[in-house]
Every structure is written in C-alpha cells, then in structure tokens.
Design a protein around this motif. Sequence first.
Motif, mmCIF file in Angstrom:
data_model
loop_
_atom_site.group_PDB
_atom_site.id
_atom_site.type_symbol
_atom_site.label_atom_id
_atom_site.label_comp_id
_atom_site.label_asym_id
_atom_site.label_seq_id
_atom_site.Cartn_x
_atom_site.Cartn_y
_atom_site.Cartn_z
ATOM 1 N N GLU A 210 15.424 -24.623 -1.664
ATOM 2 C CA GLU A 210 15.494 -23.870 -2.915
ATOM 3 C C GLU A 210 16.311 -24.617 -3.971
ATOM 4 O OE1 GLU A 210 13.829 -21.247 -3.772
ATOM 5 O OE2 GLU A 210 12.879 -21.158 -1.801
ATOM 6 N N THR A 211 17.329 -25.344 -3.543
ATOM 7 C CA THR A 211 18.112 -26.136 -4.494
ATOM 8 C C THR A 211 17.279 -27.280 -5.064
ATOM 9 O OG1 THR A 211 20.169 -25.608 -3.319
ATOM 10 C CG2 THR A 211 20.209 -27.503 -4.799
ATOM 11 N N THR B 249 13.183 -23.417 -10.937
ATOM 12 C CA THR B 249 13.319 -22.063 -10.410
ATOM 13 C C THR B 249 14.800 -21.675 -10.413
ATOM 14 O OG1 THR B 249 13.428 -22.955 -8.162
ATOM 15 C CG2 THR B 249 11.265 -22.267 -8.965
ATOM 16 N N PRO B 250 15.116 -20.370 -10.336
ATOM 17 C CA PRO B 250 16.518 -19.944 -10.379
ATOM 18 C C PRO B 250 17.346 -20.569 -9.252
ATOM 19 C CG PRO B 250 15.065 -18.068 -10.721
ATOM 20 C CD PRO B 250 14.187 -19.218 -10.329
ATOM 21 N N MET B 251 18.508 -21.090 -9.601
ATOM 22 C CA MET B 251 19.377 -21.725 -8.619
ATOM 23 C C MET B 251 20.154 -20.698 -7.813
ATOM 24 S SD MET B 251 20.738 -24.575 -7.319
ATOM 25 C CE MET B 251 20.485 -25.910 -8.494
ATOM 26 N N GLU B 252 20.679 -19.658 -8.488
ATOM 27 C CA GLU B 252 21.542 -18.655 -7.877
ATOM 28 C C GLU B 252 22.696 -19.358 -7.140
ATOM 29 O OE1 GLU B 252 18.871 -16.194 -5.623
ATOM 30 O OE2 GLU B 252 18.015 -15.291 -7.435
ATOM 31 N N ASP C 68 19.015 -33.964 -12.976
ATOM 32 C CA ASP C 68 18.452 -33.100 -11.943
ATOM 33 C C ASP C 68 17.864 -33.925 -10.795
ATOM 34 O OD1 ASP C 68 18.996 -30.698 -13.364
ATOM 35 O OD2 ASP C 68 17.254 -31.080 -14.630
ATOM 36 N N ARG D 107 14.053 -27.394 -5.179
ATOM 37 C CA ARG D 107 12.999 -26.761 -5.987
ATOM 38 C C ARG D 107 13.541 -26.372 -7.362
ATOM 39 N NH1 ARG D 107 10.791 -22.862 -2.266
ATOM 40 N NH2 ARG D 107 9.352 -24.508 -1.582
ATOM 41 N N SER D 108 14.754 -25.846 -7.401
ATOM 42 C CA SER D 108 15.363 -25.459 -8.674
ATOM 43 C C SER D 108 15.608 -26.668 -9.563
ATOM 44 C CB SER D 108 16.671 -24.715 -8.415
ATOM 45 O OG SER D 108 17.342 -24.411 -9.618
#
Length: 257
Positions: free
Chosen positions: A214-215, A223-226, A141, A217-218
């Motif tokens: 957001e990526t 957190t959710p990647m979606e 990650d 952070r995921s």
Amino acid sequence: MSHQGVVAACSDVVTMIDRSVRLARRNVDTLFVSLLLPLLMMALFVYVFGGAINTGTEYVNYVVPGILLLTTGYGASSTAMVVADDMHNGMIDRLRSLPIHSFAVLTGHVVASVARNATSTAIVIVASLAMGFRPNGGVVDWLAAIGLLLLYVVALSWLAAGLGVIAKSVESASALSFFMLFLPYLSSAFVQPETMPSWLRPISEHQPITPVIETVRSLLIGTPMENNGRVALAWCCGLLLFSVVLATSLYRRRSNR
C-alpha cells in the motif's frame, strides 16, 4: 575491533560478495525463473483477470506494486537454496580452515540476492510500462518507493539466508521459503481486502506485506497513504533486525560444529 580487524573483515565481505555474484551469474536458470514467473503472473492478472476485477482504478496500476513485491519474494527465496547448498556441499567445511569472518559468508549471499532482485525488478517495471502501467509519482516518490523495496528485499534475503542455514537439504530450503512466495497472495497485492471473506480479511490487512504494498502503491499512483508508511517501515526494520541476528547466530552454531 582494531583497524586491521575492520580492514580484514571488509576484505572478507568483498571476497564473498564477489564469489556470490559470480555464482549468481552462472546460475542462469534461477535468474530466469525468478524473472519469468512474476512477468507471467503480471500478464495473467492484467490480461486475463483484470477485466473482471474492479479496484476503482486501472487494474494494471493497482496490481504492479503487488507484482514488485512478488518479484522480490521469488528472488529472495532462491537465496535459501544457495546457502543450503553451501552448507551441505563441503564449502563451509573448507572455510573453517581459513581466517574468514563468518558474517562475510552470509553477507555475500545477501548482496548477490539484492543485485539479482534489482535486475529482476527493473525488468518487471519496464514490462509493466509496456502493459499500460502509468504511475504519477514524482522523483522523490520513486526514490522513496525504491528505498522501501530495497529495505524489504534486504530483510527478506537475510531471512532466507537463515532458512538456508537450518535447512537439511536444498529441497527442504525451497520448502521452508515457500511462505515468501505464498504470503503476497493473502495481501492486497491482487484484490482489495474488503472483497475477501470476513475470516480472511484481518489476515490480509494485518500482515507485513500489505502495508509495504500500500505504501508503494501510494507513492507511485497516489492512493491514500494513511499510516501505511510508518507500519511498513516498522515491519521491514523489525524483520531485518530479527533476520540478521537469527541468520548469523544459526550460521555460527552450524559452522562451529
């Protein structure tokens, strides 16, 4: 291009990288500001605003990915000013008389920008850990997050180089690159888009920086990647291609006058 041509081009690139890195080392005030401002922003949001902002998790964990993007923006924006200085202080005129590839000049500035950003980002991560940032991502990650940040900063640095080429002065280069510093404030870097006014929320959700944040952070805090990963890669790759073509085309046009 022949083998000798490739060797000559690589030699030009290495020479200009060495020059740009040495200039960056001498420009201590720019490095200091690009590092100090993100640290101050992180301290401000974590210690002053953090207690009043509810994100469903520890605020320091939420805000650090955004601060990392803000750090790269500060670092990349200085590239525009350095390139503009080269364009107007006679350096480019001297290079015209030398058999040097035009691509090498901008590449040197971009590599120096990436090196400067890598140093700043590493220091910000260490400082965030001292402030209580507790990522739970594994080695893969972290490598994925670092790779995405690297792709983002390379794309942003090439864009800044292009802005530096067209700027009429160092001061105007600073003004042109202002959006690199301002855009993260309209993203999900500091607050969730759901808390924004209805007219501002679509801007936050559909701009290029939000999926990158957001990526990261995921990857770092789970957190959710979606579909943020695919969108972030598409934005970064598209911006990189556009910026390289734009910067090199503008540089050839300006340097051949």
